[in-house]
Design a protein around this motif. Structure first.
Motif, mmCIF file in Angstrom:
data_model
loop_
_atom_site.group_PDB
_atom_site.id
_atom_site.type_symbol
_atom_site.label_atom_id
_atom_site.label_comp_id
_atom_site.label_asym_id
_atom_site.label_seq_id
_atom_site.Cartn_x
_atom_site.Cartn_y
_atom_site.Cartn_z
ATOM 1 N N LYS A 139 4.300 -11.966 7.639
ATOM 2 C CA LYS A 139 3.151 -12.110 6.620
ATOM 3 C C LYS A 139 3.265 -13.086 5.496
ATOM 4 C CE LYS A 139 0.658 -8.726 3.759
ATOM 5 N NZ LYS A 139 0.981 -7.722 2.985
ATOM 6 N N PHE A 140 4.750 -13.296 5.075
ATOM 7 C CA PHE A 140 5.004 -14.344 4.046
ATOM 8 C C PHE A 140 4.834 -15.521 4.515
ATOM 9 C CE2 PHE A 140 7.959 -17.419 2.831
ATOM 10 C CZ PHE A 140 7.636 -17.423 1.468
ATOM 11 N N PHE A 141 4.895 -15.911 5.844
ATOM 12 C CA PHE A 141 4.781 -17.206 6.658
ATOM 13 C C PHE A 141 3.416 -17.567 6.856
ATOM 14 C CE2 PHE A 141 9.354 -17.953 6.824
ATOM 15 C CZ PHE A 141 9.297 -19.307 7.103
ATOM 16 N N ILE A 142 2.782 -16.615 7.138
ATOM 17 C CA ILE A 142 1.378 -16.609 7.426
ATOM 18 C C ILE A 142 0.553 -17.023 6.125
ATOM 19 C CG2 ILE A 142 -1.007 -15.514 8.142
ATOM 20 C CD1 ILE A 142 0.757 -16.188 10.587
ATOM 21 N N THR A 143 0.697 -16.138 5.175
ATOM 22 C CA THR A 143 -0.204 -16.184 4.112
ATOM 23 C C THR A 143 0.214 -17.457 3.332
ATOM 24 O OG1 THR A 143 1.086 -14.579 3.190
ATOM 25 C CG2 THR A 143 -0.951 -14.040 4.135
ATOM 26 N N LYS A 144 1.683 -17.656 2.913
ATOM 27 C CA LYS A 144 2.188 -18.342 1.926
ATOM 28 C C LYS A 144 2.443 -19.947 2.500
ATOM 29 C CE LYS A 144 2.176 -15.003 -1.052
ATOM 30 N NZ LYS A 144 1.177 -15.087 -2.206
ATOM 31 N N ILE A 145 2.531 -19.818 3.906
ATOM 32 C CA ILE A 145 3.190 -21.241 4.427
ATOM 33 C C ILE A 145 2.023 -21.764 5.234
ATOM 34 C CG2 ILE A 145 4.873 -22.545 5.703
ATOM 35 C CD1 ILE A 145 6.487 -21.261 3.372
ATOM 36 N N PHE A 146 1.760 -21.173 6.373
ATOM 37 C CA PHE A 146 0.999 -21.698 7.514
ATOM 38 C C PHE A 146 -0.617 -21.905 6.916
ATOM 39 C CE2 PHE A 146 3.831 -19.627 10.616
ATOM 40 C CZ PHE A 146 4.722 -20.743 10.844
ATOM 41 N N LEU A 147 -1.010 -20.890 6.539
ATOM 42 C CA LEU A 147 -2.556 -20.880 5.908
ATOM 43 C C LEU A 147 -2.737 -21.647 4.651
ATOM 44 C CD1 LEU A 147 -3.716 -17.562 7.082
ATOM 45 C CD2 LEU A 147 -3.748 -19.745 8.111
ATOM 46 N N ARG A 148 -1.427 -22.147 4.055
ATOM 47 C CA ARG A 148 -1.680 -22.840 2.604
ATOM 48 C C ARG A 148 -2.519 -24.157 2.733
ATOM 49 N NH1 ARG A 148 3.675 -24.364 0.010
ATOM 50 N NH2 ARG A 148 2.367 -26.167 -0.870
ATOM 51 N N ALA B 197 -4.954 -25.629 4.038
ATOM 52 C CA ALA B 197 -6.433 -25.154 4.669
ATOM 53 C C ALA B 197 -6.910 -26.129 5.925
ATOM 54 C CB ALA B 197 -7.527 -24.838 3.828
ATOM 55 N N ILE B 198 -6.928 -27.338 5.560
ATOM 56 C CA ILE B 198 -7.504 -28.344 6.678
ATOM 57 C C ILE B 198 -6.689 -28.321 7.945
ATOM 58 C CG2 ILE B 198 -8.022 -30.750 6.880
ATOM 59 C CD1 ILE B 198 -8.835 -30.965 4.212
ATOM 60 N N LEU B 199 -5.469 -28.438 7.661
ATOM 61 C CA LEU B 199 -4.554 -28.431 8.670
ATOM 62 C C LEU B 199 -4.694 -27.259 9.564
ATOM 63 C CD1 LEU B 199 -1.293 -30.203 7.297
ATOM 64 C CD2 LEU B 199 -2.895 -31.246 8.987
ATOM 65 N N SER B 200 -4.497 -26.165 8.724
ATOM 66 C CA SER B 200 -4.598 -24.635 9.731
ATOM 67 C C SER B 200 -5.864 -24.546 10.337
ATOM 68 C CB SER B 200 -4.637 -23.752 8.550
ATOM 69 O OG SER B 200 -3.528 -23.747 7.672
ATOM 70 N N SER C 19 -7.845 -27.190 11.417
ATOM 71 C CA SER C 19 -7.879 -28.041 12.367
ATOM 72 C C SER C 19 -6.963 -27.574 13.823
ATOM 73 C CB SER C 19 -7.499 -29.439 12.146
ATOM 74 O OG SER C 19 -6.244 -29.197 11.289
ATOM 75 N N ILE C 20 -5.976 -27.182 13.362
ATOM 76 C CA ILE C 20 -5.085 -26.695 14.671
ATOM 77 C C ILE C 20 -5.664 -25.294 15.329
ATOM 78 C CG2 ILE C 20 -3.375 -25.039 13.394
ATOM 79 C CD1 ILE C 20 -1.140 -26.535 14.752
ATOM 80 N N ILE C 21 -6.614 -24.825 14.584
ATOM 81 C CA ILE C 21 -6.870 -23.377 14.974
ATOM 82 C C ILE C 21 -8.343 -23.974 16.076
ATOM 83 C CG2 ILE C 21 -8.640 -21.328 14.548
ATOM 84 C CD1 ILE C 21 -6.776 -20.995 11.981
ATOM 85 N N LEU C 22 -8.961 -25.181 15.340
ATOM 86 C CA LEU C 22 -10.004 -25.487 16.279
ATOM 87 C C LEU C 22 -9.742 -26.343 17.475
ATOM 88 C CD1 LEU C 22 -12.400 -26.910 13.472
ATOM 89 C CD2 LEU C 22 -12.988 -24.943 14.861
ATOM 90 N N LEU C 23 -8.300 -27.019 17.495
ATOM 91 C CA LEU C 23 -8.013 -27.812 18.463
ATOM 92 C C LEU C 23 -7.658 -26.723 19.728
ATOM 93 C CD1 LEU C 23 -5.990 -30.568 16.605
ATOM 94 C CD2 LEU C 23 -7.834 -30.802 18.057
ATOM 95 N N LEU C 24 -6.862 -25.783 19.033
ATOM 96 C CA LEU C 24 -6.635 -24.813 20.068
ATOM 97 C C LEU C 24 -7.577 -24.076 20.838
ATOM 98 C CD1 LEU C 24 -3.366 -23.272 18.462
ATOM 99 C CD2 LEU C 24 -3.425 -24.898 20.101
ATOM 100 N N PHE C 25 -8.725 -23.769 19.972
ATOM 101 C CA PHE C 25 -9.841 -23.108 20.668
ATOM 102 C C PHE C 25 -10.498 -24.158 21.712
ATOM 103 C CE2 PHE C 25 -14.417 -22.037 20.592
ATOM 104 C CZ PHE C 25 -14.474 -20.647 21.098
ATOM 105 N N MET C 26 -10.641 -25.248 21.216
ATOM 106 C CA MET C 26 -11.112 -26.078 22.152
ATOM 107 C C MET C 26 -10.405 -26.460 23.525
ATOM 108 S SD MET C 26 -12.101 -29.735 19.840
ATOM 109 C CE MET C 26 -12.036 -30.476 21.161
ATOM 110 N N ALA C 27 -8.870 -26.049 23.391
ATOM 111 C CA ALA C 27 -8.312 -26.378 24.472
ATOM 112 C C ALA C 27 -8.430 -25.046 25.113
ATOM 113 C CB ALA C 27 -6.737 -26.271 24.317
#
Lengths: 407, 222
Positions: free
Chosen positions: A5-14, A16-19, A21-29
């Motif tokens: 939870k710490f990594f998701i909220t404090k590191i990965f989703l910090r 926003a643009i990178l998070s 864009s990676i979500i969109l790219l994976l969705f496109m794939a």
């Protein structure tokens, strides 16, 4: 869980643009894989269906694209001459559909009437869920009941043995039909020359036609039936003669394609386009995966300080691997849910639109090929996820985690 | 007294495609429990590299290292992480905080990795710690909203929250004013006195170094 939870909220989703864009790219794939798989599967199903028709000695009619078409100029006399010629010289499979009638049913769908002769029925080997096969030896008589098969969607309103009275659009008179059997759910018909498109028979009625029926039908049925007529056990020379008879009496130029010509056509158009689609999808997937990896690595670089601090206070690479897999697992799971929802809604929309030719039955709204495509997406996710996570970890391990990073 | 650190480095090599740098050649270090050691030397001599090795961040060197009676080359990566979490505390410069977390979350970060069962942490201990270093008012603030001195104390609190046996301290006072520098040094020495914690400090500050039990001068390899 706390660490995750710490990594998701404090590191990965910090970032926003990178998070995003990676979500969109994976969705496109995922979406590209889903659409391509479904399209390939649908074409394959169409190909399997056409294989029944496309045999040695069988010729399938196709209106020449360069032929002048003046439907109004065609008279019933002309079509009758052609059918007489057909009856005297050939065995043929007759099929035509798309004649809509309004018939009360629990889903309030418009009903499509499909007319076919015995040869067509035998060639297609339709599977039934109830009742018995169609009987083509009935005596055509206005007062007698015509045996029919119905789609699954009509089976509750019209169980086997029940009778249906309709104003037949091709006979232009009231007729009585008796339900002899129910087709298996999601029975379909692919277009001969557009294999990836199909119509579903869930709200269709199969009417058996014989020479007498065709003779009594109006020109719409007679002419539509000729458009896709399939000539059995014949030769190229004989079909050339038939083509001439059709040209003389209808003013339309028809081509009759042999098995070999059809295979060449499929090879040229479908096999080639399937190859192109598969290769394009694969290239797209590779590009999207590479972009995702690059994006993830940029995130790592930007968050290197944070990672280093976490490693200092007790984070291990194996824990980090688990966190990465969990994170991408969740992203892929969300993607699968989104694709599932879009597909289920599209299928449901056909019911809302009362679109009888595309209304299908499925598990949670999805039919077999949708689930298969989702399975392929799931498998591709395992591969993409493994590639991304292992590459990220490989790169992270290459970066010396040291106190120097924090100075 | 027992040696809690017994380190024999033959050499530590940094390589890239074109060059190769060898440091800490034939370097030996034995440290007793509760000892205070300062490591000094010019930049690039390998002070931080030594701290990385002692702190189990770097295991890629030629040599042998026995920490708290165990050979570190026998430890699995997960065990190394666990030791960094529970046996070693890092007290670093005031900038070594995660800016997206509050001061409280930064200080409690090691507790995330402590797992359950093996480590028992009392909220009372946390209260005592923050009272001792006087950072209660800034607990809900983000690091960038605090002064350098406050951040330095937060870094210190994170380094000692697990009550480690060894504290590795890398230039902890480098960017602090005299008052805050004294505060941090006193806190470190207080830990040493009260809990017999071993302190190893890398510093450029000779005055601070001389307050330790032993000063090790690192020199460039010849």
């Amino acid at each position: 869980m706390k660490i995750f939870k710490f990594f998701i909220t404090k590191i990965f989703l910090r970032k926003a643009i990178l998070s995003i864009s990676i979500i969109l790219l994976l969705f496109m794939a995922n979406y590209t894989t889903f659409i391509a798989t479904r399209s390939i599967l649908s074409t394959f199903q169409g190909y399997q269906e056409i294989k029944c028709m496309n045999q040695e000695g069988i010729y399938i009619a196709n209106l020449d694209p360069d032929s002048d078409v003046d439907i109004d100029a065609i008279g019933e006399n002309g079509t009758q001459i052609v059918y007489d010629y057909l009856n005297n010289n050939f065995n043929y499979a007759f099929y035509t559909d798309g004649f809509m009638v309004s018939l009360p049913n629990i889903d309030d769908m418009e009903i499509s009437l499909c007319y076919m002769n015995e040869e067509y029925y035998e060639l297609n080997q339709f599977e039934l869920s109830q009742g018995t096969d169609l009987d083509f030896d009935y005596q055509f008589d206005k007062d007698k009941e015509i045996p029919i098969l119905i789609g699954k969607g009509l089976s509750k309103t019209y169980p086997v043995g029940s009778t249906i009275k309709i104003e037949d659009p091709v006979l232009e008179q009231p007729i009585t039909l008796i339900v002899q059997g129910v087709l298996k759910q999601n029975a379909y018909h692919s277009n001969f020359y557009a294999l990836n498109s199909k119509n579903y028979y869930n709200f269709s009625i199969f009417l058996p036609v014989n020479a007498e029926f065709i003779k009594n039908a109006n020109i719409d049925l007679q002419l539509n039936g000729l458009m896709d007529i399939v000539i059995l056990q014949t030769t190229k020379e004989k079909t050339v003669d038939l083509s001439e008879v059709m040209q003389d009496n209808l003013g339309l130029k028809f081509n009759f394609f042999s098995q070999e010509e059809n295979f060449d056509y499929f090879k040229e158009y479908y096999l080639y386009s399937l190859k192109i689609m598969s290769i394009t999808t694969l290239i797209l997937l590779v590009i999207i995966t590479c972009l995702s990896i690059w994006n993830a690595l940029v995130s790592i670089r930007l968050m290197l300080r944070d990672f280093t601090i976490n490693l200092l206070v007790g984070l291990s690479y194996s824990k980090l691997r688990k966190i990465f897999y969990s994170y991408f697992g969740i992203l892929f799971f969300i993607n699968l849910i989104v694709i599932f929802s879009i597909t289920a809604y599209n299928r449901y929309e056909c019911w809302l639109r009362k679109d009888a030719t595309f209304a299908t039955y499925g598990f949670f709204g999805l039919i077999g090929m949708d689930w298969f495509a989702l399975l392929v997406v799931f498998l591709s996710d395992i591969i993409i996820g493994k590639i991304i996570v292992e590459n990220m970890l490989r790169k992270i391990k290459k970066i010396p985690i040291s106190l120097g990073v924090l100075q | 007294m027992t040696n809690i650190i017994d380190l024999n480095i033959k050499e530590k090599v940094y390589k890239n495609k074109k060059t190769q740098l060898s440091i800490l050649n034939n370097f030996n270090l034995k440290v007793n429990a509760g000892e205070k050691i300062a490591i000094v030397g010019e930049s690039g001599v390998g002070k931080s590299s030594l701290l990385n090795i002692i702190g189990l961040l770097d295991i890629d060197y030629n040599g042998e290292y026995t920490l708290l009676g165990s050979r570190t080359d026998n430890l699995h990566a997960n065990e190394l992480a666990q030791w960094r979490n529970q046996k070693i505390g890092f007290v670093l410069q005031e900038s070594a905080l995660i800016n997206s977390l509050t001061i409280e979350d930064n200080i409690k970060l090691p507790l995330l990795y402590a797992g359950s069962g093996k480590f028992f942490f009392k909220e009372e201990d946390f209260e005592n710690l923050i009272n001792a270093i006087a950072i209660k008012p800034i607990l809900k603030k983000k690091p960038l909203e605090c002064s350098g001195g406050e951040r330095a104390r937060a870094v210190f609190a994170r380094g000692v929250i697990m009550k480690p046996q060894i504290i590795l301290s890398d230039e902890p006072t480098a960017s602090l004013d005299v008052e805050n520098r004294e505060r941090i040094v006193n806190l470190l020495f207080k830990m040493n006195k009260e809990f017999n914690t071993t302190i190893i400090t890398v510093t450029h500050d000779l005055e601070m170094a001389n307050r330790h039990d032993r000063v090790i001068h690192l020199e460039r390899s010849r």
